[in-house]
Design a protein around this motif. Structure first.
Motif, PDB file in Angstrom:
ATOM      1  N   LYS A 234      -6.401   0.373  -0.690  1.00  0.00           N
ATOM      2  CA  LYS A 234      -6.337   0.839   0.699  1.00  0.00           C
ATOM      3  C   LYS A 234      -5.152   1.766   0.915  1.00  0.00           C
ATOM      4  O   LYS A 234      -4.273   1.877   0.087  1.00  0.00           O
ATOM      5  CB  LYS A 234      -6.205  -0.367   1.635  1.00  0.00           C
ATOM      6  N   ASN A 235      -5.184   2.420   2.074  1.00  0.00           N
ATOM      7  CA  ASN A 235      -4.072   3.273   2.503  1.00  0.00           C
ATOM      8  C   ASN A 235      -3.877   4.508   1.645  1.00  0.00           C
ATOM      9  O   ASN A 235      -2.755   4.897   1.349  1.00  0.00           O
ATOM     10  CB  ASN A 235      -2.763   2.477   2.561  1.00  0.00           C
ATOM     11  N   ASP A 269      -2.839  -2.594  -1.675  1.00  0.00           N
ATOM     12  CA  ASP A 269      -2.272  -1.597  -0.791  1.00  0.00           C
ATOM     13  C   ASP A 269      -1.511  -0.594  -1.658  1.00  0.00           C
ATOM     14  O   ASP A 269      -0.625  -0.971  -2.410  1.00  0.00           O
ATOM     15  CB  ASP A 269      -1.318  -2.327   0.176  1.00  0.00           C
ATOM     16  N   LEU A 280      -2.995  -7.290  -1.319  1.00  0.00           N
ATOM     17  CA  LEU A 280      -3.010  -7.690   0.085  1.00  0.00           C
ATOM     18  C   LEU A 280      -3.708  -9.036   0.241  1.00  0.00           C
ATOM     19  O   LEU A 280      -3.257  -9.899   0.949  1.00  0.00           O
ATOM     20  CB  LEU A 280      -3.762  -6.655   0.929  1.00  0.00           C
TER      21      LEU A 280
END
Lengths: 498, 487
Positions: A234-235, A269, A280
């Motif tokens: 993610k991110n 993450d 995460l």
């Protein structure tokens, strides 16, 4: 099909080749005037919590109402990417508690997304800059519509919530696990961004969160059909972070395998600044979203007329345009690469090319001069005073020999500054090639031929380029203002009679 | 003997207002005085804003003096159940969770009543988040039945029914998810109408179960109910589930539609558990319609036995989701004990919600959980379709259905401590919500102990005009609504 493999130096005797398998979930904010379920404006950079109303804030009694412009946009996106548009789609609630979600559920689409299938055409890097790379279609699983959530700003002891972003129409474009390298993922994202901008669906500014990306990554031995255990990253907040993050994750997974470990299904993450990632949550900690059909919204039927209306608004996409430019205008690959990725620029080119009848020359002017000046002036193409008609007129003046190349560059600079037509500038500043007395020109040509017996002999022996040796003295005699085309014609006529 | 103003019907009061025999301020003052006198015993109100009500009444008088009266509701005091938003007024859903919440906007029905000139007086008590059948689940204490203060007024719109019966309002609005208008109307001896799902906008109604909730009027007469319905019905672009249909002049249609009707008697609604006095009163109503020349036919709604289960799956599923927004983050009760965000959710909701609300949230969360969805929620939706089909099949041969509204008359406060026993109060009303139909409860007698009995008439979708005319035909042959509780 290109497939990038990674060799793992094995501790055992044999070495196994691994391949990465990547699927991307791309969120694109749809550019609409108002939010997806209410009339309050959508926007970026406003006073916190100013773009809110009872619906956005999830106040007691507030109800969502579908924004038709958002539906139009996602259907158009689906048509652009060759998706099947569902005849009926419905809306579901995805439920989880988090302060960025005012209702603690997000209105989304679960089992009946509006767009199914389709694909994204990508181009991989070529062997060299001026060589077209391999093309590939990355199949899509689905595209669905949902509402964006608010934004949390974490302080030292408290967090503040800004609901301005909440309720912005958001589409999630889900690819099949069909990419095999960070390069492919990068090309995929680039292509999606171009498509969305082309379709007027989104500005896809990643800094403003208009384009966001999560990646599902796994590795497996080459030749194995079964997918490996996936990790969701993610991110990935910029296109280069997408490339770096995926590259990093593939290496991390290879290293785990290399150590004899196993990949754990988890969400990680990625921190683009440090180039590292951390876990995460694992599969066991995954949410049960308790999806169910939103009773506040009715299912939507998309009929043929609706689709046809949007189909008519669908622009030609960059790769198709590039193929057409190469075929119709005989433009080289590098030039088409400059022209096709910006829809306004491509349109600008086509208009000037048609007006002038000289596409290659127009393309060169755009690539070499116009883009440079626009860059220096830090303006948009739309506000350039040089319009396609200006450029076409300039190209025609050069082609006709009315102005010479050096003079044309000066004209362009002035035209860019003032927006005057090239003819007028050439006139005003005396930049036109001299209106030559034909008798005088013919005499200069005769003199030049007479003065160079060697070149004359060579030309007569069939060496066409020998004619150039006569041109210098003629231009010198004309003080540089002779029409080169006329000089060439005159020389040939005279030589033919010798 | 002339009735005091606070016990008269809208039609009577509107005539006196039009003739300038009384003023809206006079009428509102009378209702306020009556409310002050009875509230300590009835507790139908969560709050009331007398100053605003009187200001609205004064504005109504100014309009009338200028010849700009808005119609029969102009100057009429109407109370709203405390789940319907009124701008700048408390909106609590009778929950500690929203005890201090003030709505920043008007519900669509509120706007419509304001536009009709109504005087909005009071926020009426109900079961917390409209979950219950007795108004005992209110965080602010129960409402008493004006006919017997030791008994419940029914629920969840108990405050709306009791306020009207007590004379603290001339008409009221409630909401009906499984019988929450009709059952309290029957317990309190007033008319209660649940319109077809989609006829009245839900925008601004605190959602309990979105696919079942519907706002409707309580009134003293069927004609009054027709007037209020006419004011609040109609498509609303802010509610996607509101239906685009022309709204007839319900009041004028009452005279136009005179039957005779073919009336179906669903046999499943007269089984075990029906109080004999109620059964007898309903039989007499059937006999009355027969005498009017109506064709009475027994019909079957074979899936009736599944209504309660289906309802408690669908309603709780939707409720678990609808109530997720009450988390203490931006508004509503926030626990002072919370240490972090998860704790904030747990503590705020633990402190803010009452037992019945928690029970339904837990049940609803369970039926939507991964692995259970198909077995519960999805199956319940399928059964719901069958239940609706039962009604539509019956309407192939009859125009309306006639049943008791409730199997029992008003029971004593605290009598039903078992939630399942409470749920059984709604067995005759729930099917109507699952099928999305209109239904009305009209007074049809009293028990020997002087408790009101209600007759339920169920109509066809969007055929409220027919339903009201059918109900009025009964009302005209009886004088049940001439009786008022002795308070």
């Amino acid at each position: 099909m290109t497939s990038v493999t990674h060799s793992v130096p094995s501790v055992s005797q044999s070495s196994i080749n691994y391949e990465a398998v990547i699927g991307l979930e791309v969120h694109v904010q749809i550019k609409t005037a108002s939010k997806v379920f209410t009339r309050v404006a959508a926007g970026y950079g406003h006073e916190p919590n100013s773009l809110t109303d009872p619906v956005v804030l999830g106040l007691p009694g507030a109800l969502p109402v579908m924004n038709k412009a958002a539906l139009d946009a996602i259907i158009k996106a689906g048509l652009l990417l060759g998706c099947e548009i569902a005849p009926v789609c419905k809306w579901d609630r995805k439920q989880y508690f988090y302060p960025d979600s005012p209702k603690n559920y997000q209105i989304s689409q679960y089992d009946q997304p509006i767009c199914l299938g389709g694909s994204v055409e990508i181009e991989l890097p070529g062997a060299a800059r001026n060589v077209m790379g391999a093309h590939k279609n990355i199949p899509l699983t689905r595209i669905h519509l949902e509402e964006d959530v608010g934004k949390l700003n974490h302080g030292a002891t408290e967090s503040l919530v800004d609901y301005n972003r909440a309720g912005t129409p958001l589409m999630e474009i889900v690819s099949d696990p069909a990419m095999h390298s960070a390069e492919e993922a990068y090309a995929y994202l680039t292509s999606i961004r171009a498509t969305m901008i082309y379709g007027g669906i989104s500005d896809c500014d990643m800094e403003k969160g208009q384009l966001r990306c999560d990646a599902n990554i796994s590795i497996r031995p080459v030749g194995q059909a079964k997918l490996g255990t996936k990790v969701e990253l993610k991110n990935l907040n910029s296109i280069s972070f997408v490339r770096d993050g995926i590259e990093h994750e593939i290496k991390r997974q290879l290293a785990v395998i290399e150590r004899g470990g196993t990949i754990v299904q988890e969400t990680r993450d990625y921190d683009g600044m440090t180039g590292t990632s951390q876990s995460l949550r694992t599969k066991e900690e995954a949410h049960d979203y308790r999806y169910f059909p939103d009773p506040d919204l009715l299912p939507v039927a998309v009929d043929a007329a609706w689709k046809a209306r949007l189909q008519a608004e669908c622009p030609e996409l960059p790769f198709a345009k590039q193929r057409r430019f190469q075929a119709d205008y005989a433009l080289p690959y590098t030039l088409t690469s400059v022209l096709v990725w910006d829809r306004a620029l491509a349109d600008y080119f086509e208009e000037a090319a048609k007006l002038s009848g000289k596409p290659q020359a127009v393309g060169n002017w755009i690539a070499n001069d116009l883009l440079r000046e626009i860059g220096h002036a830090k303006i948009e193409l739309a506000s350039s005073k040089v319009r396609p008609a200006h450029l076409a007129a300039l190209v025609q003046l050069v082609e006709a020999g009315t102005v010479l190349n050096q003079a044309a560059k000066e004209i362009f600079t002035e035209m860019f500054a003032t927006g005057e037509l090239p003819e007028a500038i050439a006139e005003k500043r005396g930049l036109k090639a001299a209106p030559t007395d034909n008798n005088e020109l013919e005499q200069w040509c005769r003199d030049s031929i007479a003065a160079n017996a060697k070149a004359l002999a060579e030309f007569k022996a069939g060496k066409d380029s020998a004619i150039n040796a006569f041109k210098g003295p003629v231009m010198k005699a004309a003080k540089g203002k002779a029409n080169p085309k006329l000089v060439d014609e005159t020389l040939r006529r005279l030589l033919a009679g010798m | 003997m002339t009735l005091p103003l606070h016990l008269q019907a809208i039609t009577e009061l509107a005539a006196q207002l039009a003739a300038k025999k009384i003023s809206a301020v006079e009428l509102t003052s009378a209702v306020i005085a009556r409310t002050r006198a009875t509230e300590p015993r009835v507790h139908a109100f969560n709050s009331s804003d007398e100053a605003t009500a009187l200001a609205q009444a004064a504005a109504s008088d100014v309009r009338r003096a200028a010849g700009q009266s808005c119609g029969p509701l102009d100057g009429i005091p109407i109370g709203l159940k405390d789940v319907i938003a009124v701008k700048d007024q408390p909106l609590t859903a009778s929950s500690k969770m929203l005890a201090k919440f003030v709505s920043p906007y008007d519900a669509t029905v509120t706007t419509k009543l304001k536009n009709a000139g109504a005087v909005l007086h009071g926020r009426l008590n109900c079961d917390e988040f409209a979950m219950g059948s007795s108004t005992e689940n209110s965080a602010f204490g129960p409402t008493s039945n004006p006919w017997d203060l030791a008994r419940v007024p029914g629920g969840s719109s108990g405050g709306s029914a009791a306020a009207l019966a007590a004379g603290s309002a001339i008409a009221t609005l409630g909401s009906d998810t499984g019988g929450s208008i009709r059952q309290p109307a029957s317990f309190c001896g007033v008319v209660g109408l649940k319109p077809t799902y989609g006829l009245v906008s839900r925008f601004g109604l605190i959602a309990y179960a979105s696919s079942l909730d519907q706002i409707g009027p309580f009134a003293r007469t069927v004609e009054d109910a027709a007037i209020v319905l006419g004011a609040i019905a109609g498509h609303d672009e802010r509610d996607s589930t509101s239906f685009k249909t022309a709204i007839p002049d319900y009041r004028a249609e009452l005279a136009a539609r005179r039957g005779p009707w073919r009336i179906g008697i669903p046999k499943e609604y007269f089984g075990a558990g029906l109080d004999p006095e109620i059964g007898a009163a309903v039989e007499q109503a059937i006999a009355f319609y027969k005498k009017l020349g109506c064709e009475i036919r027994e019909v079957s709604l074979p899936h009736t036995q599944y209504c309660l289960d289906t309802y408690y799956i669908i309603a709780t599923a939707e409720a678990s989701s609808n109530l997720a927004r009450y988390d203490g983050v931006r508004y509503g009760h926030r626990s002072a004990q919370a240490k972090d965000i998860v704790d904030l959710y747990f503590q705020s909701r633990a402190e803010g919600f009452g037992a019945e609300v928690k029970r339904r949230i837990i049940l609803g969360t369970y039926v939507l959980s991964s692995g259970y969805y198909d077995a519960f929620y999805l199956r319940a939706q399928k059964v719901r379709t069958l239940i609706r089909q039962d009604f539509l099949n019956a309407y192939q041969e009859v125009d309306a259905l006639l049943t008791p509204t409730s199997p029992i008359p008003a029971f004593k406060l605290g009598e039903k401590s078992d939630p399942l026993a409470m749920y059984l109060c709604d067995i005759y009303t729930i099917g109507v919500n699952l099928a999305g139909l209109p239904a009305i409860s009209v007074p049809c007698g009293f028990t020997k102990t002087n408790l009101p009995i209600g007759l339920q008439l169920i109509g066809q979708p969007y055929q409220e005009a027919n339903l009201l005319a059918l109900a009025q035909a009964y009302e005209r042959g009886h004088e049940w609504n001439a009786k008022h509780p002795n308070l």
